[in-house]
Structure formats: structure tokens, C-alpha cells
Design a protein around this motif. Structure first.
Motif, PDB file in Angstrom:
ATOM      1  N   TYR A 229       0.846  -1.181   0.000  1.00 50.24           N
ATOM      2  CA  TYR A 229       0.000   0.000   0.000  1.00 50.24           C
ATOM      3  C   TYR A 229       0.892   1.246   0.000  1.00 50.24           C
ATOM      4  CZ  TYR A 229      -3.924  -3.039   1.378  1.00 50.24           C
ATOM      5  OH  TYR A 229      -4.886  -4.013   1.415  1.00 50.24           O
ATOM      6  N   SER A 230       0.285   2.438  -0.126  1.00 46.47           N
ATOM      7  CA  SER A 230       1.049   3.668   0.009  1.00 46.47           C
ATOM      8  C   SER A 230       1.541   3.788   1.453  1.00 46.47           C
ATOM      9  CB  SER A 230       0.179   4.871  -0.357  1.00 46.47           C
ATOM     10  OG  SER A 230      -0.889   5.005   0.569  1.00 46.47           O
ATOM     11  N   ASP A 231       2.550   4.658   1.660  1.00 45.57           N
ATOM     12  CA  ASP A 231       3.097   4.834   3.002  1.00 45.57           C
ATOM     13  C   ASP A 231       2.021   5.302   3.981  1.00 45.57           C
ATOM     14  OD1 ASP A 231       5.584   4.057   2.155  1.00 45.57           O
ATOM     15  OD2 ASP A 231       6.331   6.101   1.850  1.00 45.57           O
ATOM     16  N   GLY A 232       1.065   6.110   3.483  1.00 42.36           N
ATOM     17  CA  GLY A 232       0.006   6.612   4.351  1.00 42.36           C
ATOM     18  C   GLY A 232      -0.936   5.536   4.848  1.00 42.36           C
ATOM     19  N   PHE A 233      -0.917   4.349   4.226  1.00 45.34           N
ATOM     20  CA  PHE A 233      -1.778   3.243   4.644  1.00 45.34           C
ATOM     21  C   PHE A 233      -0.968   2.040   5.116  1.00 45.34           C
ATOM     22  CE2 PHE A 233      -4.605   5.840   2.158  1.00 45.34           C
ATOM     23  CZ  PHE A 233      -5.804   5.755   2.849  1.00 45.34           C
ATOM     24  N   GLY A 234       0.259   2.296   5.567  1.00 38.75           N
ATOM     25  CA  GLY A 234       1.036   1.233   6.199  1.00 38.75           C
ATOM     26  C   GLY A 234       2.135   0.639   5.366  1.00 38.75           C
ATOM     27  N   GLY A 235       2.203   0.971   4.060  1.00 44.91           N
ATOM     28  CA  GLY A 235       3.274   0.446   3.219  1.00 44.91           C
ATOM     29  C   GLY A 235       3.124  -1.034   2.931  1.00 44.91           C
ATOM     30  N   GLY A 236       4.249  -1.759   2.932  1.00 42.57           N
ATOM     31  CA  GLY A 236       4.233  -3.188   2.640  1.00 42.57           C
ATOM     32  C   GLY A 236       3.848  -4.021   3.843  1.00 42.57           C
ATOM     33  N   MET A 237       3.110  -5.116   3.596  1.00 40.96           N
ATOM     34  CA  MET A 237       2.689  -5.983   4.701  1.00 40.96           C
ATOM     35  C   MET A 237       2.308  -7.363   4.167  1.00 40.96           C
ATOM     36  SD  MET A 237      -1.033  -4.196   5.435  1.00 40.96           S
ATOM     37  CE  MET A 237      -0.306  -2.564   5.436  1.00 40.96           C
ATOM     38  N   LEU A 238       2.550  -8.379   4.984  1.00 39.22           N
ATOM     39  CA  LEU A 238       2.132  -9.738   4.663  1.00 39.22           C
ATOM     40  C   LEU A 238       0.685  -9.915   5.115  1.00 39.22           C
ATOM     41  CD1 LEU A 238       3.131 -12.549   3.599  1.00 39.22           C
ATOM     42  CD2 LEU A 238       3.603 -13.121   6.003  1.00 39.22           C
ATOM     43  N   LYS A 239      -0.217 -10.152   4.152  1.00 39.73           N
ATOM     44  CA  LYS A 239      -1.618 -10.382   4.508  1.00 39.73           C
ATOM     45  C   LYS A 239      -1.789 -11.769   5.103  1.00 39.73           C
ATOM     46  CE  LYS A 239      -6.240 -11.162   2.957  1.00 39.73           C
ATOM     47  NZ  LYS A 239      -6.974 -12.069   2.084  1.00 39.73           N
ATOM     48  N   GLN A 240      -1.231 -12.776   4.442  1.00 45.46           N
ATOM     49  CA  GLN A 240      -1.322 -14.149   4.919  1.00 45.46           C
ATOM     50  C   GLN A 240      -0.106 -14.910   4.415  1.00 45.46           C
ATOM     51  OE1 GLN A 240      -4.997 -14.693   2.729  1.00 45.46           O
ATOM     52  NE2 GLN A 240      -4.083 -16.338   1.511  1.00 45.46           N
ATOM     53  N   GLY A 241       0.228 -15.972   5.103  1.00 45.02           N
ATOM     54  CA  GLY A 241       1.340 -16.810   4.681  1.00 45.02           C
ATOM     55  C   GLY A 241       1.410 -18.041   5.568  1.00 45.02           C
ATOM     56  N   TRP A 242       1.140 -19.215   4.982  1.00 50.03           N
ATOM     57  CA  TRP A 242       1.123 -20.419   5.799  1.00 50.03           C
ATOM     58  C   TRP A 242       1.536 -21.641   4.982  1.00 50.03           C
ATOM     59  CZ3 TRP A 242      -2.568 -23.362   3.384  1.00 50.03           C
ATOM     60  CH2 TRP A 242      -3.640 -22.709   2.779  1.00 50.03           C
ATOM     61  N   PHE A 243       1.970 -22.670   5.723  1.00 48.19           N
ATOM     62  CA  PHE A 243       2.274 -23.977   5.151  1.00 48.19           C
ATOM     63  C   PHE A 243       1.104 -24.905   5.442  1.00 48.19           C
ATOM     64  CE2 PHE A 243       6.261 -22.356   7.206  1.00 48.19           C
ATOM     65  CZ  PHE A 243       6.761 -21.741   6.071  1.00 48.19           C
ATOM     66  N   GLY A 244       0.785 -25.768   4.496  1.00 49.67           N
ATOM     67  CA  GLY A 244      -0.346 -26.657   4.686  1.00 49.67           C
ATOM     68  C   GLY A 244      -0.042 -28.092   4.307  1.00 49.67           C
ATOM     69  N   TYR A 245      -0.902 -28.984   4.807  1.00 50.39           N
ATOM     70  CA  TYR A 245      -0.765 -30.414   4.500  1.00 50.39           C
ATOM     71  C   TYR A 245      -2.154 -31.057   4.548  1.00 50.39           C
ATOM     72  CZ  TYR A 245       1.107 -35.153   4.496  1.00 50.39           C
ATOM     73  OH  TYR A 245       1.414 -36.461   4.173  1.00 50.39           O
ATOM     74  N   HIS A 246      -2.499 -31.812   3.506  1.00 51.64           N
ATOM     75  CA  HIS A 246      -3.759 -32.554   3.458  1.00 51.64           C
ATOM     76  C   HIS A 246      -3.506 -33.989   3.924  1.00 51.64           C
ATOM     77  CE1 HIS A 246      -6.746 -29.898   1.671  1.00 51.64           C
ATOM     78  NE2 HIS A 246      -5.815 -29.428   0.866  1.00 51.64           N
TER      79      HIS A 246
ATOM     80  N   GLU B 298     -13.344  -9.911  10.928  1.00 50.78           N
ATOM     81  CA  GLU B 298     -13.595 -10.367   9.560  1.00 50.78           C
ATOM     82  C   GLU B 298     -12.267 -10.420   8.817  1.00 50.78           C
ATOM     83  OE1 GLU B 298     -16.018  -9.076   5.465  1.00 50.78           O
ATOM     84  OE2 GLU B 298     -16.453  -8.072   7.364  1.00 50.78           O
ATOM     85  N   ASP B 299     -11.988 -11.552   8.180  1.00 50.21           N
ATOM     86  CA  ASP B 299     -10.744 -11.760   7.452  1.00 50.21           C
ATOM     87  C   ASP B 299      -9.532 -11.419   8.303  1.00 50.21           C
ATOM     88  OD1 ASP B 299      -9.456 -12.725   5.201  1.00 50.21           O
ATOM     89  OD2 ASP B 299      -9.262 -10.744   4.286  1.00 50.21           O
ATOM     90  N   ASP B 300      -9.565 -11.846   9.558  1.00 50.04           N
ATOM     91  CA  ASP B 300      -8.443 -11.653  10.477  1.00 50.04           C
ATOM     92  C   ASP B 300      -7.447 -12.801  10.306  1.00 50.04           C
ATOM     93  OD1 ASP B 300      -6.830 -10.722  12.540  1.00 50.04           O
ATOM     94  OD2 ASP B 300      -7.984 -11.778  14.078  1.00 50.04           O
ATOM     95  N   HIS B 301      -6.154 -12.499  10.395  1.00 46.15           N
ATOM     96  CA  HIS B 301      -5.103 -13.505  10.264  1.00 46.15           C
ATOM     97  C   HIS B 301      -4.132 -13.375  11.434  1.00 46.15           C
ATOM     98  CE1 HIS B 301      -6.707 -13.068   6.205  1.00 46.15           C
ATOM     99  NE2 HIS B 301      -6.208 -14.248   5.917  1.00 46.15           N
ATOM    100  N   ASP B 302      -3.838 -14.488  12.098  1.00 47.60           N
ATOM    101  CA  ASP B 302      -2.915 -14.501  13.227  1.00 47.60           C
ATOM    102  C   ASP B 302      -1.929 -15.648  13.070  1.00 47.60           C
ATOM    103  OD1 ASP B 302      -4.005 -12.268  14.493  1.00 47.60           O
ATOM    104  OD2 ASP B 302      -5.446 -13.452  15.636  1.00 47.60           O
ATOM    105  N   MET B 303      -0.908 -15.653  13.949  1.00 47.91           N
ATOM    106  CA  MET B 303       0.157 -16.657  13.877  1.00 47.91           C
ATOM    107  C   MET B 303      -0.199 -17.876  14.723  1.00 47.91           C
ATOM    108  SD  MET B 303       2.462 -15.530  11.833  1.00 47.91           S
ATOM    109  CE  MET B 303       3.572 -16.900  12.167  1.00 47.91           C
TER     110      MET B 303
END
Length: 368
Positions: free
Chosen positions: A71-88, A125-130
């Protein structure tokens, strides 16, 4: 128990060669806001919204899902929205580890519009945590169980507050979310009308950096979805409470929440009620192949008697033209931090007899 025993379920056959898929989006935004007189004189503003990269990869049955946004600097700049490893472990049993979506309420979104619903602005809504999450998806039932060690952590200091440069809203300031447990159950039924009714619960600690003591927070939600032909209905009711162990000089009837580079106050205890309705309309207008009309409503009922409640309503349409998706929204808010008024305390104390404010918004994005 499920999180432990799921490791003993025979895995699906893993592919022998690596798979990588890269995608993303570029979005621009036009807005015209009722509370900005000089912007209205200019006829609104049109500019950059975001650029994002999505990555999906898989090898030997282990897969990756990640999305990074600029995003622009005024809205926080760069950020990881989501990122995870998965296994079925099987076709309907899955484990995710990392920055993954919190299983609470209607997912993926409790809304249809570009602004989300009122639930998004208070971290629901659409919250992501570790943490770690187990997902079961059956023909008639679904459930998710999860443990989150904390929200996104970027600083790793001994007593550092969380960074405000984040996608989803989390408790900020001198309190930090830790050791949160989540459970969600959904029952699916219906013939011509496909229906989903569910219940969600979460409980966790709030560690205070001043007192070095832990308070707690919890949430309960009842949610319902119905789909009939081109119509979709979503309804949700939530009860939320925060009980921080603040220093004596800090009031405990509000908490601080942050995202997009800034923080504001939110009432510690509240109920939220939301109702959304949408309809898809196929069209053949050159490149435009579909329209989705919608109205999304949210009401935040604060438990403190001298706090003013908050409202939000968004009416709009989504246009689909190839890989271009355009949201045209009219978003109205009452005591809403992002829709006029006082940004700092609209979601906490609010302003008595405040004006309803509105923003006309067009977001156009190319997704690849």
C-alpha cells in the motif's frame, strides 16, 4: 486431541515434482467523501490503492499459500496479509501453520463490497494470526480448531508494542493478543436453498506491557448463510468482550486496535449484528460478463451506556470484465472511524447526535 491425532491419518499421495503458481493484482481507487469539503470541490481523488503478489507452491504433499501487499506509506506500506504452510491428510482433512485466517464467523468474507463489513474494523472479519489450524470439511458438517500464539509479530522486542503496519485489525498499544483458542462448527443442509448455520467461539489472553499481567478476551458468534439460484444471504450476531489488566491510570472500557499504519480506540465490550444480501446477474456487455448487486449492513451495540453505537451500510455493484473487477460502492457510516467523524474514538465513545457521513468509491483492479 484432533490436532494431535490428525498426524496419524494416512496422507494423500504426494506429487514428485515441485509446483509453483504466481499471481497478484494491481488496484486503483477513486473516492468522493461527504466530510472532505476541499475534495468535493476537486470532484474527488483518483489514485493508487495497492499492488500485491500471491504465491502458491507444493512439493511432496507440503504446500504454501502467501500474499504480500504494497500500500502507500500513508496506509502502512508493505505488509504480509497471509502466509502459511499446509498439509492434506485426506481429501477433507487439512492442517495449516503460519499466518492463517482466524476461524471465526462467516468466511472468507462477511460482506460483498470493497469496504468489508463493520466486523472487519474491529478485527472480526478476514483476520489472520500466527498459529496452527486444523480443518475438516465434510458433506454435511465442517469444523475448524485452532491455536494462535499471537497476532502478526514484526518487532520481537522484550516489551515492544505491535507494529501498526498490518492488514487485519488486532489489539495494539500496551496490550498484546496471546495464546488464543478458536473453534468453529458449521452444519450444511437444504435442497434448492443451500444453507449453512454455524457457531464460533474464541478465547485468549491479553498481555499488558505495563503491569506484566494477563487479562483475557473472548468472542461468541452465531452465523447463517443461504444461497438460492443467483441470490445470497448472510446474517451474523456476535458478542465480544475484552478484559485487559491495564495500569491504574489507563481506563479498561476501551482498547486500542491498529491496522494500515494507524491505531484507534474500540469499545472493550460490544455486540455486532450484520445482514447482507446479494444477487448475481449474468450479462453480455462487451467485456462485461457479470454484475453482482449487494447491500451490506452492520450495527455495533456498545455495552457502556454513555458510548454511542456505530452503524455501517454499503450499497453497490461489482462488475466483472475478464480479469478486471470493479467495485462501485456508496458507503455510509455513523460513528465510523473510516467514514467521517472522529477517527480516534468513533468505535469507542463516539459522538452524540453525529452526522451520517458517506463515501462514493470506485475500486478497479486487474487480477492475474
Amino acid at each position: 486431541m484432533v490436532l494431535c491425532t490428525c498426524f496419524f491419518v494416512p496422507p494423500l499421495q504426494a506429487q514428485e515434482s515441485p509446483e509453483v503458481d504466481i499471481g497478484g493484482a494491481l488496484r486503483f481507487n477513486y473516492n468522493l467523501s461527504s466530510w472532505k469539503p476541499e475534495q468535493k470541490t476537486r470532484g474527488g481523488d483518483f489514485g493508487y490503492d495497492l499492488f500485491r503478489i500471491n504465491a502458491n507452491a507444493a512439493y511432496k504433499g507440503i504446500y504454501l499459500n502467501a500474499e504480500y501487499r504494497w500500500y502507500s506509506d500513508g496506509f502502512g506500506g508493505g505488509m504480509l496479509k497471509q502466509g502459511w504452510f499446509g498439509y492434506h491428510f485426506s481429501k477433507n482433512k487439512e492442517l495449516q501453520v503460519g499466518l492463517t485466517q482466524v476461524p471465526f464467523g462467516i468466511q472468507q468474507y462477511n460482506s460483498n463490497n470493497w469496504f468489508f463489513n463493520l466486523t472487519y474494523y474491529v478485527g472480526l472479519e478476514d483476520d489472520h494470526d500466527m498459529g496452527i489450524k486444523y480443518i475438516y470439511t465434510g458433506e454435511k458438517t465442517e469444523y475448524q480448531l485452532a491455536f494462535f500464539k499471537n497476532a502478526e509479530e514484526l518487532r520481537f522486542g522484550n516489551d515492544s508494542e505491535i507494529s501498526h503496519s498490518r492488514y487485519s485489525y488486532d489489539v495494539a498499544g500496551r496490550n498484546k493478543e496471546i495464546n488464543q483458542f478458536n473453534g468453529k462448527f458449521i452444519y450444511k443442509f437444504g435442497g434448492n436453498v443451500l444453507q449453512r448455520i454455524g457457531f464460533s467461539a474464541q478465547y485468549g489472553s491479553l498481555y499488558n506491557l505495563d503491569t506484566e499481567e494477563s487479562g483475557n478476551h473472548y468472542g461468541l458468534a452465531l452465523h447463517y448463510e443461504a444461497s438460492y439460484k443467483d441470490w445470497n444471504l448472510k446474517a451474523e450476531a456476535m458478542n465480544i468482550a475484552h478484559n485487559p489488566e491495564n495500569a491504574a491510570s489507563t481506563p479498561d472500557d476501551t482498547i486500542l486496535m491498529a491496522a494500515y499504519g494507524a491505531a484507534y480506540e474500540v469499545a472493550a465490550d460490544f455486540n455486532i449484528y450484520t445482514l447482507t444480501l446479494s444477487r448475481n446477474v449474468p450479462v453480455n456487455w462487451g467485456p462485461v460478463s457479470a454484475l453482482q448487486f449487494y447491500n451490506d449492513f452492520g450495527y455495533m451495540q456498545k455495552q457502556e451506556d454513555d458510548f454511542e453505537d456505530s452503524y455501517m451500510n454499503v450499497t453497490g455493484v461489482l462488475l466483472t470484465a475478464g480479469n478486471i473487477y470493479t467495485y462501485i460502492d456508496y458507503a455510509a457510516g455513523y460513528n465510523h472511524s473510516w467514514l467521517g467523524g472522529n477517527y480516534i474514538d468513533d468505535f469507542s465513545r463516539g459522538t452524540p447526535n453525529a452526522n451520517w457521513e458517506a463515501r462514493f468509491n470506485i475500486n478497479i483492479g486487474y487480477y492475474f
